[in-house]
Design a protein around this motif. Sequence first.
Motif, PDB file in Angstrom:
ATOM      1  N   LYS A   1       0.825  -1.207   0.000  1.00 21.75           N
ATOM      2  CA  LYS A   1       0.000   0.000   0.000  1.00 21.75           C
ATOM      3  C   LYS A   1       0.870   1.271   0.000  1.00 21.75           C
ATOM      4  O   LYS A   1       0.620   2.214  -0.749  1.00 21.75           O
ATOM      5  N   GLN A   2       1.906   1.269   0.851  1.00 18.62           N
ATOM      6  CA  GLN A   2       2.763   2.455   0.957  1.00 18.62           C
ATOM      7  C   GLN A   2       3.606   2.667  -0.301  1.00 18.62           C
ATOM      8  O   GLN A   2       3.788   3.800  -0.766  1.00 18.62           O
ATOM      9  N   VAL A   3       4.127   1.570  -0.852  1.00 17.19           N
ATOM     10  CA  VAL A   3       4.939   1.678  -2.063  1.00 17.19           C
ATOM     11  C   VAL A   3       4.089   2.155  -3.235  1.00 17.19           C
ATOM     12  O   VAL A   3       4.505   3.035  -4.005  1.00 17.19           O
ATOM     13  N   GLU A   4       2.909   1.594  -3.376  1.00 20.36           N
ATOM     14  CA  GLU A   4       2.016   1.990  -4.472  1.00 20.36           C
ATOM     15  C   GLU A   4       1.697   3.481  -4.406  1.00 20.36           C
ATOM     16  O   GLU A   4       1.657   4.170  -5.432  1.00 20.36           O
ATOM     17  N   LYS A   5       1.538   3.990  -3.211  1.00 23.51           N
ATOM     18  CA  LYS A   5       1.229   5.416  -3.023  1.00 23.51           C
ATOM     19  C   LYS A   5       2.384   6.292  -3.497  1.00 23.51           C
ATOM     20  O   LYS A   5       2.185   7.333  -4.120  1.00 23.51           O
ATOM     21  N   VAL A   6       3.622   5.858  -3.193  1.00 20.67           N
ATOM     22  CA  VAL A   6       4.795   6.627  -3.606  1.00 20.67           C
ATOM     23  C   VAL A   6       4.995   6.580  -5.119  1.00 20.67           C
ATOM     24  O   VAL A   6       5.304   7.586  -5.761  1.00 20.67           O
ATOM     25  N   LEU A   7       4.812   5.399  -5.719  1.00 21.19           N
ATOM     26  CA  LEU A   7       5.070   5.226  -7.148  1.00 21.19           C
ATOM     27  C   LEU A   7       4.019   5.867  -8.041  1.00 21.19           C
ATOM     28  O   LEU A   7       4.318   6.216  -9.190  1.00 21.19           O
ATOM     29  N   ARG A   8       2.817   6.049  -7.516  1.00 15.12           N
ATOM     30  CA  ARG A   8       1.701   6.519  -8.343  1.00 15.12           C
ATOM     31  C   ARG A   8       2.024   7.843  -9.044  1.00 15.12           C
ATOM     32  O   ARG A   8       2.340   8.848  -8.418  1.00 15.12           O
ATOM     33  N   GLY A   9       1.996   7.827 -10.389  1.00  7.72           N
ATOM     34  CA  GLY A   9       2.204   9.034 -11.178  1.00  7.72           C
ATOM     35  C   GLY A   9       3.654   9.472 -11.299  1.00  7.72           C
ATOM     36  O   GLY A   9       3.936  10.545 -11.838  1.00  7.72           O
ATOM     37  N   ARG A  10       4.588   8.639 -10.818  1.00  2.43           N
ATOM     38  CA  ARG A  10       6.001   9.031 -10.847  1.00  2.43           C
ATOM     39  C   ARG A  10       6.814   8.113 -11.760  1.00  2.43           C
ATOM     40  O   ARG A  10       6.426   6.980 -12.025  1.00  2.43           O
ATOM     41  N   ILE A  11       7.960   8.621 -12.203  1.00  4.98           N
ATOM     42  CA  ILE A  11       8.875   7.816 -13.018  1.00  4.98           C
ATOM     43  C   ILE A  11       9.712   6.959 -12.080  1.00  4.98           C
ATOM     44  O   ILE A  11      10.370   7.477 -11.164  1.00  4.98           O
ATOM     45  N   LEU A  12       9.676   5.659 -12.304  1.00  5.26           N
ATOM     46  CA  LEU A  12      10.379   4.704 -11.460  1.00  5.26           C
ATOM     47  C   LEU A  12      11.700   4.294 -12.108  1.00  5.26           C
ATOM     48  O   LEU A  12      11.728   3.776 -13.209  1.00  5.26           O
ATOM     49  N   VAL A  13      12.785   4.547 -11.382  1.00  4.95           N
ATOM     50  CA  VAL A  13      14.117   4.137 -11.822  1.00  4.95           C
ATOM     51  C   VAL A  13      14.511   2.900 -11.034  1.00  4.95           C
ATOM     52  O   VAL A  13      14.326   2.847  -9.814  1.00  4.95           O
ATOM     53  N   GLY A  14      15.035   1.885 -11.717  1.00  5.40           N
ATOM     54  CA  GLY A  14      15.433   0.667 -11.019  1.00  5.40           C
ATOM     55  C   GLY A  14      16.379  -0.163 -11.856  1.00  5.40           C
ATOM     56  O   GLY A  14      16.632   0.144 -13.036  1.00  5.40           O
ATOM     57  N   HIS A  15      16.933  -1.198 -11.231  1.00  2.00           N
ATOM     58  CA  HIS A  15      17.819  -2.127 -11.948  1.00  2.00           C
ATOM     59  C   HIS A  15      17.146  -3.499 -11.929  1.00  2.00           C
ATOM     60  O   HIS A  15      16.955  -4.077 -10.856  1.00  2.00           O
ATOM     61  N   SER A  16      16.747  -3.983 -13.113  1.00  2.00           N
ATOM     62  CA  SER A  16      15.913  -5.193 -13.210  1.00  2.00           C
ATOM     63  C   SER A  16      14.696  -5.018 -12.298  1.00  2.00           C
ATOM     64  O   SER A  16      14.350  -5.894 -11.508  1.00  2.00           O
ATOM     65  N   VAL A  17      14.077  -3.876 -12.423  1.00  2.00           N
ATOM     66  CA  VAL A  17      13.029  -3.469 -11.489  1.00  2.00           C
ATOM     67  C   VAL A  17      11.769  -4.327 -11.591  1.00  2.00           C
ATOM     68  O   VAL A  17      10.955  -4.349 -10.662  1.00  2.00           O
ATOM     69  N   HIS A  18      11.625  -5.074 -12.685  1.00  2.00           N
ATOM     70  CA  HIS A  18      10.438  -5.930 -12.808  1.00  2.00           C
ATOM     71  C   HIS A  18      10.430  -7.013 -11.729  1.00  2.00           C
ATOM     72  O   HIS A  18       9.365  -7.457 -11.292  1.00  2.00           O
ATOM     73  N   HIS A  19      11.618  -7.432 -11.279  1.00  2.00           N
ATOM     74  CA  HIS A  19      11.693  -8.431 -10.199  1.00  2.00           C
ATOM     75  C   HIS A  19      11.120  -7.851  -8.899  1.00  2.00           C
ATOM     76  O   HIS A  19      10.390  -8.526  -8.170  1.00  2.00           O
ATOM     77  N   ASP A  20      11.467  -6.598  -8.620  1.00  2.00           N
ATOM     78  CA  ASP A  20      10.971  -5.945  -7.411  1.00  2.00           C
ATOM     79  C   ASP A  20       9.454  -5.742  -7.467  1.00  2.00           C
ATOM     80  O   ASP A  20       8.751  -5.949  -6.480  1.00  2.00           O
ATOM     81  N   LEU A  21       8.973  -5.324  -8.631  1.00  2.00           N
ATOM     82  CA  LEU A  21       7.532  -5.109  -8.781  1.00  2.00           C
ATOM     83  C   LEU A  21       6.772  -6.427  -8.639  1.00  2.00           C
ATOM     84  O   LEU A  21       5.692  -6.467  -8.038  1.00  2.00           O
TER      85      LEU A  21
END
Length: 295
Positions: free
Chosen positions: A194-214
Motif C-alpha cells: 500500500k505504501q509503495v504503491e502510493k509513492v510510485l503513483r504518477g512518478r517515473i520509477l528508476v530501477g535495476h531489473s526493477v520488474h523483479h521488485d515489482l
Amino acid sequence: MVLSSNWLSLQSSNDSAGTKKKVRAKGGEKKRTGKKERVSKADSAVKPSAQDLQKKAKTTTGSKLMDMVANMTREIAKVEQERLKEKGSSLALVAEDGHESVLKQRLNEDVAKKPSSRTNEVGKYVSMDCEFVGVGPEGKDSALARVSIVNFYGNVVLDLFVRPKEPVTDWRTWVSGIKPHHMANAVTQEECQKQVEKVLRGRILVGHSVHHDLTALMLSHPRRMIRDTSRHIPFRQQYSEGKTPSLKKLTKEVLNLEIQEGEHSSIEDARATMLLYKSDKLEFEKLHKKQFGGA
C-alpha cells in the motif's frame, strides 16, 4: 555516455587530489619506519575490528554516492537550462509576429526559475531497490524483506522492513543485510504494498531489473514510466557485450564506485541506480521517447 565536461573535470580534480594525499601518506610512512616503535597491549586492544572497518567503508561509499548525486544533479540542471534557453531563442523568432506571445512569456518565466532546493521532497523521479531472505526447504525460495525508495537527490523517501508470510529459513545476512531483529518493527506485505504503491503513483520509477521488485511487491507500473538501468542499450553494449550487466559492475565501470562489498544495502543500491540513470539521463530520455513517444 553523456556526461557534462564540468562534472568530468570535477571528478578528475577529486582523483588528482586523492593521489596527492596518497603520496604524502606514503612519505610519512617512510619517515616513521626509520624509528623503532613499541606497541603496547593497550594499543593493540583498541585496534578496529574487521566489522568496524566494513562499517566505515560502507559509510564512506554512501557519502561518496550522495556527493556524486548532488554534483551530477547540478550539472544536469545546467544542461537542461541551456537546452531550455536554446528552445526559447528558436521560439522567439516565431513569436515576433505576436501570435505566440503567451507561449514566449511562459517560456521566459521557466528559464528564469532556479532549480528547487527542496531536495527532501519526493519529486517526479524515484529509485527503488529490494532485499530478500530465504524461505522454504534450505531457504532456496525468496521472500521480500526490505524495500527502499530514494528521490532524485538520493534522499530516502521510504524504507520498510517487511515480515515474510512464511518462516525464514535463511536470513542471507551476508548478502541481504537482514537480521532477525529487523523484523521487530517490520510491516506486513499488504501494508508495504500500500505504501509503495502510493509513492510510485504518477512518478517515473528508476530501477535495476526493477520488474523483479515489482513482481515481489505484486504491483504493476506503466512501462512508459519506468527507466531500467539493466535494459539501457548503451550500458549493455559498452559494459556487458549486449547482455544484462549487474548493478555492481555498472556502478564500478560508470561511476568508479564499489558497492555491495559484503552485506548489501537497498538504500545504497537505490542511490547507485539513480546515479547511473542521471549519468546518462539525456540518452535515457532520447531512447525512451523513440520507443514510447514521450513520458
